[in-house]
Design a protein around this motif. Structure first.
Motif, short mmCIF file in Angstrom:
data_model
loop_
_atom_site.label_atom_id
_atom_site.label_comp_id
_atom_site.label_asym_id
_atom_site.label_seq_id
_atom_site.Cartn_x
_atom_site.Cartn_y
_atom_site.Cartn_z
N LYS A 25 43.15 55.38 40.38
CA LYS A 25 42.17 55.84 39.39
C LYS A 25 40.78 55.30 39.67
O LYS A 25 39.78 55.97 39.43
CB LYS A 25 42.60 55.45 37.98
N LEU A 26 40.70 54.06 40.15
CA LEU A 26 39.41 53.44 40.43
C LEU A 26 38.88 53.77 41.82
O LEU A 26 37.73 53.46 42.13
CB LEU A 26 39.50 51.92 40.27
N GLY A 27 39.71 54.34 42.67
CA GLY A 27 39.31 54.67 44.03
C GLY A 27 39.22 53.46 44.93
O GLY A 27 38.35 53.38 45.80
N MET A 28 40.10 52.50 44.70
CA MET A 28 40.11 51.26 45.48
C MET A 28 41.42 51.14 46.25
O MET A 28 42.34 51.93 46.06
CB MET A 28 39.98 50.05 44.55
N ARG A 29 41.46 50.13 47.10
CA ARG A 29 42.72 49.84 47.79
C ARG A 29 43.64 49.06 46.85
O ARG A 29 43.17 48.27 46.03
CB ARG A 29 42.48 49.01 49.04
N THR A 30 44.94 49.28 47.00
CA THR A 30 45.91 48.62 46.14
C THR A 30 45.91 47.11 46.36
O THR A 30 46.03 46.33 45.41
CB THR A 30 47.32 49.18 46.41
N SER A 31 45.75 46.69 47.60
CA SER A 31 45.74 45.24 47.88
C SER A 31 44.57 44.54 47.20
O SER A 31 44.68 43.39 46.78
CB SER A 31 45.72 45.00 49.38
N SER A 32 43.44 45.23 47.07
CA SER A 32 42.28 44.63 46.39
C SER A 32 42.56 44.43 44.91
O SER A 32 42.16 43.42 44.33
CB SER A 32 41.06 45.52 46.55
N VAL A 33 43.24 45.39 44.29
CA VAL A 33 43.56 45.27 42.87
C VAL A 33 44.55 44.13 42.66
O VAL A 33 44.40 43.33 41.73
CB VAL A 33 44.12 46.60 42.31
N ARG A 34 45.55 44.02 43.49
CA ARG A 34 46.53 42.94 43.37
C ARG A 34 45.87 41.58 43.58
O ARG A 34 46.17 40.62 42.87
CB ARG A 34 47.66 43.14 44.37
N LEU A 35 44.99 41.50 44.57
CA LEU A 35 44.28 40.26 44.84
C LEU A 35 43.39 39.87 43.67
O LEU A 35 43.29 38.69 43.31
CB LEU A 35 43.45 40.40 46.11
N PHE A 36 42.76 40.85 43.03
CA PHE A 36 41.94 40.60 41.85
C PHE A 36 42.79 39.99 40.73
O PHE A 36 42.37 39.02 40.09
CB PHE A 36 41.30 41.90 41.38
N PHE A 37 43.97 40.53 40.48
CA PHE A 37 44.84 39.99 39.44
C PHE A 37 45.30 38.57 39.76
O PHE A 37 45.42 37.73 38.86
CB PHE A 37 46.04 40.89 39.20
N ILE A 38 45.53 38.29 41.02
CA ILE A 38 45.92 36.93 41.42
C ILE A 38 44.78 35.96 41.17
O ILE A 38 44.97 34.87 40.60
CB ILE A 38 46.36 36.90 42.90
N TYR A 39 43.56 36.34 41.57
CA TYR A 39 42.40 35.48 41.35
C TYR A 39 42.14 35.26 39.86
O TYR A 39 41.83 34.14 39.44
CB TYR A 39 41.15 36.06 42.01
N ILE A 40 42.26 36.30 39.07
CA ILE A 40 42.03 36.18 37.63
C ILE A 40 43.05 35.23 37.00
O ILE A 40 42.71 34.44 36.10
CB ILE A 40 42.07 37.58 36.97
N SER A 41 44.30 35.29 37.45
CA SER A 41 45.31 34.39 36.88
C SER A 41 45.00 32.93 37.20
O SER A 41 45.17 32.05 36.36
CB SER A 41 46.70 34.77 37.37
N PHE A 42 44.49 32.64 38.42
CA PHE A 42 44.12 31.27 38.76
C PHE A 42 42.89 30.82 37.98
O PHE A 42 42.81 29.67 37.55
CB PHE A 42 43.86 31.12 40.26
N VAL A 43 41.94 31.72 37.78
CA VAL A 43 40.72 31.35 37.05
C VAL A 43 41.05 31.03 35.60
O VAL A 43 40.57 30.04 35.05
CB VAL A 43 39.68 32.49 37.15
N THR A 44 41.88 31.85 34.97
CA THR A 44 42.19 31.59 33.56
C THR A 44 43.01 30.32 33.40
O THR A 44 42.81 29.59 32.42
CB THR A 44 42.94 32.78 32.93
N ALA A 45 43.90 30.03 34.34
CA ALA A 45 44.67 28.79 34.25
C ALA A 45 43.75 27.59 34.47
O ALA A 45 43.85 26.58 33.78
CB ALA A 45 45.81 28.79 35.26
N GLY A 46 42.84 27.69 35.43
CA GLY A 46 41.92 26.60 35.72
C GLY A 46 40.90 26.39 34.62
O GLY A 46 40.45 25.27 34.39
N LEU A 47 40.54 27.44 33.93
CA LEU A 47 39.57 27.34 32.85
C LEU A 47 40.10 26.44 31.74
O LEU A 47 39.39 25.56 31.25
CB LEU A 47 39.25 28.72 32.29
N TRP A 48 41.34 26.62 31.33
CA TRP A 48 41.89 25.80 30.25
C TRP A 48 42.10 24.36 30.69
O TRP A 48 41.99 23.44 29.89
CB TRP A 48 43.19 26.40 29.73
N PHE A 49 42.37 24.15 31.97
CA PHE A 49 42.48 22.79 32.48
C PHE A 49 41.12 22.11 32.42
O PHE A 49 41.01 20.93 32.09
CB PHE A 49 43.04 22.79 33.90
N GLY A 50 40.07 22.85 32.73
CA GLY A 50 38.72 22.31 32.64
C GLY A 50 38.33 21.98 31.20
O GLY A 50 37.68 20.96 30.95
#
Length: 75
Positions: A25-50
């Motif tokens: 739907k976004l016209g992107m590669r699937t691996s980029s979308v999966r990588l984005f979700f992985i990065y977002i999960s690490f950022v949100t976990a790290g944010l609460w630790f901070g």
């Protein structure tokens, strides 16, 4: 087939399908979308630790600034 393998195959089939549909739907590669979700999960976990470390430092600093009284007569 064990229950764990069934659960794994179900999540792979439907979870990866969601990422590929979103990428189409976004016209992107699937691996980029999966990588984005992985990065977002690490950022949100790290944010609460901070936040936790900031609050712990704040409480420690409050205790250092405001001295503890050992007796009633120290007023």
């Amino acid at each position: 087939m064990s229950l764990i393998l069934k659960l794994k195959y179900f999540s792979e089939k439907h979870g990866f399908n969601a990422a590929s549909r979103l990428a189409d739907k976004l016209g992107m590669r699937t691996s980029s979308v999966r990588l984005f979700f992985i990065y977002i999960s690490f950022v949100t976990a790290g944010l609460w630790f901070g936040v936790y470390l900031t609050l712990a430092f704040w409480l420690k600093l409050k205790d250092l600034i405001r001295g503890k009284r050992t007796s009633v007569f120290d007023l």
